[in-house]
Design a protein around this motif. Sequence first.
Motif, mmCIF file in Angstrom:
data_model
loop_
_atom_site.group_PDB
_atom_site.id
_atom_site.type_symbol
_atom_site.label_atom_id
_atom_site.label_comp_id
_atom_site.label_asym_id
_atom_site.label_seq_id
_atom_site.Cartn_x
_atom_site.Cartn_y
_atom_site.Cartn_z
ATOM 1 N N ASP A 59 0.807 -1.224 0.000
ATOM 2 C CA ASP A 59 0.000 0.000 0.000
ATOM 3 C C ASP A 59 0.843 1.278 0.000
ATOM 4 O O ASP A 59 0.326 2.373 0.229
ATOM 5 N N THR A 60 2.123 1.165 -0.283
ATOM 6 C CA THR A 60 3.009 2.325 -0.344
ATOM 7 C C THR A 60 2.490 3.317 -1.386
ATOM 8 O O THR A 60 2.090 2.945 -2.484
ATOM 9 N N GLU A 88 -2.631 4.255 -7.906
ATOM 10 C CA GLU A 88 -3.810 3.511 -7.470
ATOM 11 C C GLU A 88 -3.858 3.438 -5.943
ATOM 12 O O GLU A 88 -4.946 3.503 -5.358
ATOM 13 N N ASN A 89 -2.716 3.344 -5.289
ATOM 14 C CA ASN A 89 -2.688 3.345 -3.833
ATOM 15 C C ASN A 89 -3.120 4.700 -3.277
ATOM 16 O O ASN A 89 -3.861 4.762 -2.284
ATOM 17 N N ILE A 90 -2.668 5.775 -3.897
ATOM 18 C CA ILE A 90 -3.082 7.107 -3.455
ATOM 19 C C ILE A 90 -4.583 7.276 -3.679
ATOM 20 O O ILE A 90 -5.297 7.797 -2.815
ATOM 21 N N PHE A 101 -7.363 13.109 -3.443
ATOM 22 C CA PHE A 101 -6.293 12.520 -4.254
ATOM 23 C C PHE A 101 -5.212 13.566 -4.537
ATOM 24 O O PHE A 101 -4.022 13.317 -4.333
ATOM 25 N N ARG A 102 -5.617 14.756 -4.981
ATOM 26 C CA ARG A 102 -4.643 15.818 -5.270
ATOM 27 C C ARG A 102 -3.858 16.202 -4.012
ATOM 28 O O ARG A 102 -2.643 16.398 -4.069
ATOM 29 N N ARG A 103 -4.559 16.285 -2.887
ATOM 30 C CA ARG A 103 -3.889 16.638 -1.630
ATOM 31 C C ARG A 103 -2.873 15.561 -1.244
ATOM 32 O O ARG A 103 -1.766 15.866 -0.800
ATOM 33 N N THR A 107 1.172 15.841 -0.731
ATOM 34 C CA THR A 107 1.884 15.405 0.473
ATOM 35 C C THR A 107 2.943 14.355 0.128
ATOM 36 O O THR A 107 4.077 14.418 0.620
ATOM 37 N N THR A 108 2.586 13.416 -0.733
ATOM 38 C CA THR A 108 3.517 12.333 -1.080
ATOM 39 C C THR A 108 4.708 12.863 -1.858
ATOM 40 O O THR A 108 5.854 12.488 -1.566
ATOM 41 N N ILE A 109 4.488 13.741 -2.826
ATOM 42 C CA ILE A 109 5.624 14.255 -3.599
ATOM 43 C C ILE A 109 6.532 15.105 -2.705
ATOM 44 O O ILE A 109 7.757 15.012 -2.794
#
Length: 130
Positions: A59-60, A88-90, A101-103, A107-109
């Motif tokens: 789920d990373t 797909e995990n995001i 999703f955009r948020r 955060t992830t980037i």
Amino acid sequence: MSSGARRHQFERLVVAAEKEVEKVIRALPPAVRAAARRVPVLYEPVPGPDLLQDGVAPDTMGLFVGEPYPEAYAGAHNLPAQIILFLENIWEFANHDPALFRREVRTTILHELGHYLGLDEDELAERELD
């Protein structure tokens, strides 16, 4: 979901993620923006079998691999720096909500760029990027 529908959904997620990543990078301070533009961002649906075998959780949402920017010319690693976003995990984490999703892409980037810039997990948590 058929493979064609799944591919179409992934393509839509890539377009949305690319726009958000570009927006994030444009908003960075100039010196950080210049460094961020040096690292390629790749988009995958989920971690593949090789990454799973290497211990990456299924789920990373994002992964930085390669040499962090501060060590880029020290020859410490063989892999070139890159960030991989697992869309797909995001999307699942965001409960299929486009705004969330955009948020989460944002955060992830930022989290993975932090790793690229040499920050560890504690330093990222201090910046609320965990």
